[in-house]
Design a protein around this motif. Structure first.
Motif, PDB file in Angstrom:
ATOM      1  N   PRO A 366       0.810  -1.226   0.000  1.00  0.00           N
ATOM      2  CA  PRO A 366       0.000   0.000   0.000  1.00  0.00           C
ATOM      3  C   PRO A 366       0.839   1.271   0.000  1.00  0.00           C
ATOM      4  O   PRO A 366       0.501   2.241  -0.686  1.00  0.00           O
ATOM      5  CB  PRO A 366      -0.810  -0.125   1.301  1.00  0.00           C
ATOM      6  CG  PRO A 366      -0.890  -1.595   1.549  1.00  0.00           C
ATOM      7  CD  PRO A 366       0.424  -2.143   1.096  1.00  0.00           C
ATOM      8  N   LYS A 416      -4.313  -1.159  -7.290  1.00  0.00           N
ATOM      9  CA  LYS A 416      -5.124  -1.247  -6.075  1.00  0.00           C
ATOM     10  C   LYS A 416      -5.711  -2.645  -5.931  1.00  0.00           C
ATOM     11  O   LYS A 416      -5.785  -3.191  -4.817  1.00  0.00           O
ATOM     12  CB  LYS A 416      -6.248  -0.209  -6.102  1.00  0.00           C
ATOM     13  CG  LYS A 416      -7.100  -0.198  -4.835  1.00  0.00           C
ATOM     14  CD  LYS A 416      -8.200   0.837  -4.912  1.00  0.00           C
ATOM     15  CE  LYS A 416      -8.981   0.899  -3.598  1.00  0.00           C
ATOM     16  NZ  LYS A 416      -9.561  -0.430  -3.227  1.00  0.00           N
ATOM     17  N   ASP A 420      -5.015  -4.972  -2.744  1.00  0.00           N
ATOM     18  CA  ASP A 420      -6.146  -5.464  -1.934  1.00  0.00           C
ATOM     19  C   ASP A 420      -6.087  -6.983  -1.800  1.00  0.00           C
ATOM     20  O   ASP A 420      -6.390  -7.534  -0.730  1.00  0.00           O
ATOM     21  CB  ASP A 420      -7.471  -5.041  -2.565  1.00  0.00           C
ATOM     22  CG  ASP A 420      -7.766  -3.556  -2.374  1.00  0.00           C
ATOM     23  OD1 ASP A 420      -7.095  -2.931  -1.519  1.00  0.00           O
ATOM     24  OD2 ASP A 420      -8.643  -3.032  -3.078  1.00  0.00           O
TER      25      ASP A 420
END
Length: 438
Positions: A366, A416, A420
């Motif tokens: 992240p 992303k 995730d």
């Protein structure tokens, strides 16, 4: 994991897949190299990359990947070799747009450090899965499930809990998270020391510039003395003129003095040149004397920050290895003392090793994605700089454009959706080990 099978089938149908379409930026910013394409297949977390003999060796042999935690697999070595390198630019372009270019370089350098760890973890998983390790807790074999059965209050369980705690402590030394964000550990420390190193570089350039101006304006020194000081400053730059790696090209005095400081093997020569310069200004008074002392002090601080940054990189690499060793020791503790079969001993080690790699991705990924987004958001700044510093091969602007293009090419790897999934898979392993460590 959930969509990986269909994705890999798509790759097979296509033969190969580009990470990212070059878009306009690839043509607009290209200087002297062709459009850059990155193939996504080398970055897909999957197994089956070892042949039968190679898989058997790494899954069972005492010197293989699973039973010797210090072994770095070929997939990890390959991806680590693809990691982007940091960027260093001169003082003039650093100050572009009130220092915005310097801030961008610092952000880009932070991204390179985080992304290297992401690539290593992806490669690590590709190696482990290719050796037969389970990708997720749902893939555990009966032997592995039995080894991870919940602990109790007996002495054998106490030893397992001790090894488990040592593993978690080692992981925290490598990378520490809070509420899903990277906040500490040596992975984080590297970017901190790197930022301080960049600041020290800028302070050194400023001190060098003030000294150069004082020398040019010095009226109390004779012309030969002024020329001697000017030549000595140039000699400092020339310390690395024989070659000190990519980027050590003549782009002004500041950048070459920077390389002189940065190249460890030239430190003694740098010190000798500085001593010669000190002899030349020992009779000087006023601004020249003051600016020389500031220049000398800035150089020492610069070198100290370089050493700190180098040490933090070493500590990060050490912490990464220690976390892996601690995972392996936990796996070793989980095996029955009577078990001698290499295949079974390796299988029991696998879950902790895989979990360790997923944790790295879940914590560092992240932050790496945020840094990448910040780097790519600076396209208008890069475009504006092109008009002020027309890009040509072997120039700082050329390096900046190539760095931006490299970052842009990673968009298909660091998404992303992927981040995730890394976080989701890591949580499955965390829950598994939480159930074990009761």
């Amino acid at each position: 994991m959930r969509e990986r099978a269909s994705f890999e089938a798509e790759l097979i149908d296509l033969g190969s897949r580009e990470v990212v379409e070059a878009l306009a930026i690839q043509q607009e910013l290209a200087v002297s190299e062709p459009r850059v394409y990155e193939m996504i297949e080398p970055y897909v977390i999957r197994g089956g990359l070892y042949g039968p003999r190679e898989k058997a060796y790494h899954a069972e042999h005492r010197a293989g990947l699973i039973r010797t935690s210090s072994v770095v697999g070929k997939q990890e070595r390959n991806l680590a070799g693809r990691a982007p390198y940091t960027l260093s630019i001169g003082k003039e372009i650093t100050r572009f747009e009130a220092g915005e270019m310097g801030k961008w370089v610092t952000e880009y350098n932070a991204f390179t450090h985080y992304f290297e760890e992401v690539l290593r973890s992806i490669g690590r998983l590709r190696d482990l899965l290719s050796a037969g390790a389970p990708e997720a807790p749902t893939d555990l074999t009966p032997v592995q499930k039995h080894a991870l059965r919940p602990t109790d209050d007996t002495n054998p369980s106490g030893d397992k809990k001790d090894k488990y705690k040592q593993w978690r402590d080692a992981q925290d030394r490598y990378a520490t998270e809070r509420q899903g964000e990277l906040i500490g550990g040596f992975v984080f420390e590297v970017t901190t020391t790197g930022r301080n190193f960049d600041f020290a570089r800028q302070a050194f350039w400023q001190a060098q510039g003030r000294l150069a101006r004082s020398v040019a304006e010095g009226k109390r020194l004779k012309k030969p003395q002024l020329e001697g000081i000017d030549v000595s400053l140039a000699d400092l730059a020339g310390v690395v003129s024989a070659g000190s790696g990519p980027g050590a090209v003549i782009a002004g005095l500041g950048i070459l003095v920077d390389w002189a400081l940065e190249a460890r093997k030239h430190r003694k020569e740098y010190d000798a040149k500085m001593k010669q310069l000190e002899q030349m200004v020992k009779t000087a008074k006023g601004a020249i004397a003051d600016d020389f002392e500031a220049f000398k002090g800035a150089g020492e601080k610069y070198w100290a920050h370089y050493s700190n940054h180098s040490m933090s990189i070493w500590e990060r690499d050490k912490a990464r290895g220690e976390a892996r060793q601690a995972a392996a020791r936990l796996g070793q503790e989980l095996a029955p003392s009577s078990e001698t079969r290499g295949r079974v001993l390796a299988a029991i080690r696998m879950p902790a090793l895989v979990s360790d790699a997923w944790r790295s991705l879940a914590i560092i990924g992240p932050t790496a994605l945020k840094k990448l987004s910040s780097v790519l958001a600076a396209r208008p700044l890069i475009e504006k700089a092109k008009f002020h510093y027309p890009p040509r091969p072997l120039t700082e602007m050329d390096d900046i454009i190539k760095a931006y293009n490299r970052a842009n090419s990673w968009k298909g790897v660091l998404t992303k959706e992927e981040v995730d999934e890394w976080k989701t898979t890591n949580m499955l392993w965390v829950e598994t080990f939480n159930t074990f460590n009761v």
